[in-house]
Design a protein around this motif. Sequence first.
Motif, PDB file in Angstrom:
ATOM      1  N   ILE A  34     -21.407 -37.283  12.991  1.00 17.46           N
ATOM      2  CA  ILE A  34     -20.056 -37.059  12.678  1.00 17.46           C
ATOM      3  C   ILE A  34     -19.783 -35.958  13.171  1.00 17.46           C
ATOM      4  CG2 ILE A  34     -18.963 -35.472  10.797  1.00 17.46           C
ATOM      5  CD1 ILE A  34     -19.310 -38.159  10.097  1.00 17.46           C
ATOM      6  N   THR A  35     -18.021 -35.840  14.088  1.00 17.94           N
ATOM      7  CA  THR A  35     -18.015 -35.424  14.649  1.00 17.94           C
ATOM      8  C   THR A  35     -16.492 -34.699  14.547  1.00 17.94           C
ATOM      9  OG1 THR A  35     -19.005 -36.105  16.498  1.00 17.94           O
ATOM     10  CG2 THR A  35     -16.847 -34.432  17.294  1.00 17.94           C
ATOM     11  N   TRP A  36     -16.166 -32.762  14.699  1.00 15.65           N
ATOM     12  CA  TRP A  36     -14.884 -32.758  13.997  1.00 15.65           C
ATOM     13  C   TRP A  36     -14.651 -31.966  15.426  1.00 15.65           C
ATOM     14  CZ3 TRP A  36     -13.314 -31.324   8.913  1.00 15.65           C
ATOM     15  CH2 TRP A  36     -13.854 -31.759   8.449  1.00 15.65           C
ATOM     16  N   PHE A  37     -12.969 -32.987  15.524  1.00 17.13           N
ATOM     17  CA  PHE A  37     -12.502 -32.520  16.456  1.00 17.13           C
ATOM     18  C   PHE A  37     -11.204 -32.246  16.271  1.00 17.13           C
ATOM     19  CE2 PHE A  37     -13.789 -35.771  19.173  1.00 17.13           C
ATOM     20  CZ  PHE A  37     -14.274 -37.117  18.906  1.00 17.13           C
ATOM     21  N   ARG A  38      -9.975 -31.343  16.818  1.00 17.64           N
ATOM     22  CA  ARG A  38      -9.493 -30.235  16.738  1.00 17.64           C
ATOM     23  C   ARG A  38      -8.243 -30.388  17.972  1.00 17.64           C
ATOM     24  NH1 ARG A  38     -11.098 -24.412  18.021  1.00 17.64           N
ATOM     25  NH2 ARG A  38     -11.102 -24.158  20.248  1.00 17.64           N
ATOM     26  N   GLN A  39      -7.297 -30.504  17.562  1.00 21.45           N
ATOM     27  CA  GLN A  39      -5.936 -30.684  18.248  1.00 21.45           C
ATOM     28  C   GLN A  39      -4.770 -29.940  17.875  1.00 21.45           C
ATOM     29  OE1 GLN A  39      -4.084 -35.119  18.509  1.00 21.45           O
ATOM     30  NE2 GLN A  39      -3.990 -34.145  20.529  1.00 21.45           N
ATOM     31  N   ALA A  40      -3.987 -29.020  18.698  1.00 22.52           N
ATOM     32  CA  ALA A  40      -3.651 -27.958  18.415  1.00 22.52           C
ATOM     33  C   ALA A  40      -1.906 -28.862  19.176  1.00 22.52           C
ATOM     34  CB  ALA A  40      -3.548 -26.405  19.204  1.00 22.52           C
ATOM     35  N   PRO A  41      -0.363 -28.369  18.820  1.00 31.77           N
ATOM     36  CA  PRO A  41       0.385 -29.098  19.561  1.00 31.77           C
ATOM     37  C   PRO A  41       0.386 -28.356  20.733  1.00 31.77           C
ATOM     38  CG  PRO A  41       0.704 -27.586  17.140  1.00 31.77           C
ATOM     39  CD  PRO A  41      -0.452 -27.315  17.708  1.00 31.77           C
ATOM     40  N   GLY A  42       0.356 -30.512  21.755  1.00 29.03           N
ATOM     41  CA  GLY A  42       0.740 -30.001  22.894  1.00 29.03           C
ATOM     42  C   GLY A  42      -0.096 -29.398  23.431  1.00 29.03           C
ATOM     43  N   LYS A  43      -1.611 -29.553  22.860  1.00 28.75           N
ATOM     44  CA  LYS A  43      -2.763 -29.617  23.770  1.00 28.75           C
ATOM     45  C   LYS A  43      -2.794 -31.184  23.383  1.00 28.75           C
ATOM     46  CE  LYS A  43      -3.094 -25.099  23.403  1.00 28.75           C
ATOM     47  NZ  LYS A  43      -4.645 -23.293  23.827  1.00 28.75           N
ATOM     48  N   GLU A  44      -4.403 -31.129  23.930  1.00 26.51           N
ATOM     49  CA  GLU A  44      -5.412 -32.518  23.965  1.00 26.51           C
ATOM     50  C   GLU A  44      -6.295 -32.264  22.798  1.00 26.51           C
ATOM     51  OE1 GLU A  44      -5.512 -33.978  28.725  1.00 26.51           O
ATOM     52  OE2 GLU A  44      -6.936 -33.882  27.219  1.00 26.51           O
ATOM     53  N   ALA A  93      -4.689 -29.116  13.909  1.00 34.10           N
ATOM     54  CA  ALA A  93      -5.582 -30.156  12.809  1.00 34.10           C
ATOM     55  C   ALA A  93      -6.738 -30.341  12.924  1.00 34.10           C
ATOM     56  CB  ALA A  93      -4.398 -31.369  12.815  1.00 34.10           C
ATOM     57  N   TYR A  94      -7.290 -30.495  11.939  1.00 30.45           N
ATOM     58  CA  TYR A  94      -9.415 -30.614  12.531  1.00 30.45           C
ATOM     59  C   TYR A  94      -9.013 -31.658  11.456  1.00 30.45           C
ATOM     60  CZ  TYR A  94     -10.331 -26.381  13.949  1.00 30.45           C
ATOM     61  OH  TYR A  94     -10.014 -24.726  14.688  1.00 30.45           O
ATOM     62  N   TYR A  95      -9.632 -32.716  12.272  1.00 28.84           N
ATOM     63  CA  TYR A  95     -10.171 -34.215  11.910  1.00 28.84           C
ATOM     64  C   TYR A  95     -11.851 -34.368  11.469  1.00 28.84           C
ATOM     65  CZ  TYR A  95      -5.101 -34.924  13.422  1.00 28.84           C
ATOM     66  OH  TYR A  95      -4.136 -34.951  13.107  1.00 28.84           O
ATOM     67  N   CYS A  96     -12.099 -35.033  11.426  1.00 28.16           N
ATOM     68  CA  CYS A  96     -13.352 -35.519  11.447  1.00 28.16           C
ATOM     69  C   CYS A  96     -13.811 -36.896  11.804  1.00 28.16           C
ATOM     70  CB  CYS A  96     -14.522 -34.701   9.811  1.00 28.16           C
ATOM     71  SG  CYS A  96     -14.337 -36.232   8.169  1.00 28.16           S
ATOM     72  N   ALA A  97     -14.895 -36.850  12.254  1.00 27.32           N
ATOM     73  CA  ALA A  97     -14.467 -39.014  12.416  1.00 27.32           C
ATOM     74  C   ALA A  97     -16.018 -39.558  13.005  1.00 27.32           C
ATOM     75  CB  ALA A  97     -13.744 -39.070  13.924  1.00 27.32           C
ATOM     76  N   ASP A 110     -14.276 -38.275  21.719  1.00 33.39           N
ATOM     77  CA  ASP A 110     -13.889 -39.142  20.915  1.00 33.39           C
ATOM     78  C   ASP A 110     -14.258 -40.384  21.596  1.00 33.39           C
ATOM     79  OD1 ASP A 110     -10.205 -38.777  21.784  1.00 33.39           O
ATOM     80  OD2 ASP A 110     -12.255 -39.400  23.520  1.00 33.39           O
ATOM     81  N   LEU A 111     -14.831 -40.540  22.071  1.00 36.23           N
ATOM     82  CA  LEU A 111     -15.007 -42.750  22.953  1.00 36.23           C
ATOM     83  C   LEU A 111     -15.817 -43.005  21.455  1.00 36.23           C
ATOM     84  CD1 LEU A 111     -15.455 -41.937  26.810  1.00 36.23           C
ATOM     85  CD2 LEU A 111     -13.239 -42.842  25.301  1.00 36.23           C
ATOM     86  N   GLY A 112     -15.457 -44.050  21.179  1.00 32.53           N
ATOM     87  CA  GLY A 112     -16.297 -44.742  20.268  1.00 32.53           C
ATOM     88  C   GLY A 112     -16.523 -44.636  18.793  1.00 32.53           C
ATOM     89  N   TYR A 113     -15.256 -43.651  18.633  1.00 34.30           N
ATOM     90  CA  TYR A 113     -15.272 -43.311  17.108  1.00 34.30           C
ATOM     91  C   TYR A 113     -14.693 -43.809  16.334  1.00 34.30           C
ATOM     92  CZ  TYR A 113     -18.231 -39.141  17.701  1.00 34.30           C
ATOM     93  OH  TYR A 113     -19.362 -38.293  17.523  1.00 34.30           O
ATOM     94  N   ASP A 114     -14.633 -44.389  15.753  1.00 34.66           N
ATOM     95  CA  ASP A 114     -14.112 -45.869  14.854  1.00 34.66           C
ATOM     96  C   ASP A 114     -13.224 -45.612  13.582  1.00 34.66           C
ATOM     97  OD1 ASP A 114     -16.292 -48.305  15.816  1.00 34.66           O
ATOM     98  OD2 ASP A 114     -14.593 -47.933  16.354  1.00 34.66           O
ATOM     99  N   TYR A 115     -13.827 -44.101  13.056  1.00 36.39           N
ATOM    100  CA  TYR A 115     -13.576 -43.835  11.132  1.00 36.39           C
ATOM    101  C   TYR A 115     -12.917 -42.197  11.853  1.00 36.39           C
ATOM    102  CZ  TYR A 115     -16.763 -47.985  10.515  1.00 36.39           C
ATOM    103  OH  TYR A 115     -16.718 -48.821  10.342  1.00 36.39           O
ATOM    104  N   TRP A 116     -11.440 -41.898  11.015  1.00 33.07           N
ATOM    105  CA  TRP A 116     -11.234 -41.085  11.063  1.00 33.07           C
ATOM    106  C   TRP A 116     -10.675 -40.786   9.893  1.00 33.07           C
ATOM    107  CZ3 TRP A 116     -10.523 -37.529  15.836  1.00 33.07           C
ATOM    108  CH2 TRP A 116     -11.233 -38.971  16.689  1.00 33.07           C
TER     109      TRP A 116
END
Length: 126
Positions: A34-44, A93-97, A110-116
């Motif tokens: 499980i990885t926690w990702f985050r994305q802010a507006p205008g950022k990767e 915004a924080y997402y787990c995958a 984020d390569l190979g993460y099928d479930y978000w």
Amino acid sequence: QLQLVESGGGLVQPGGSLRLSCAASGSTLNYYAITWFRQAPGKEREGVACINNRWGSTNYADSVKGRFTISRDNGKTTVYLQMNSLKPEDTAAYYCAATPVFVSQCFLSDLGYDYWGQGTQITVSS
């Protein structure tokens, strides 16, 4: 089919703490990372922390190392992200995958993460 649901987001002052939860249904997380990702507006999108539930290994982005801690419950159905000493730049915004694991490490790409999950918003502001 594995499904993930995040919770625990909200508004917090700089220096404060929050704990995010990523709850799994449809399967346990025994053989997933499980990885926690985050994305802010205008950022990767950025991977901030991961845990390999099969081997127990963890990994953190430099930007959160020493402040964030990823952990799992004993039943391996929920993964947590404890976030301390929050900064305005943690706003996102924080997402787990989830991805199946075949090695002992976990990775922040984020390569190979099928479930978000659907994501939860963290806003750090005074």
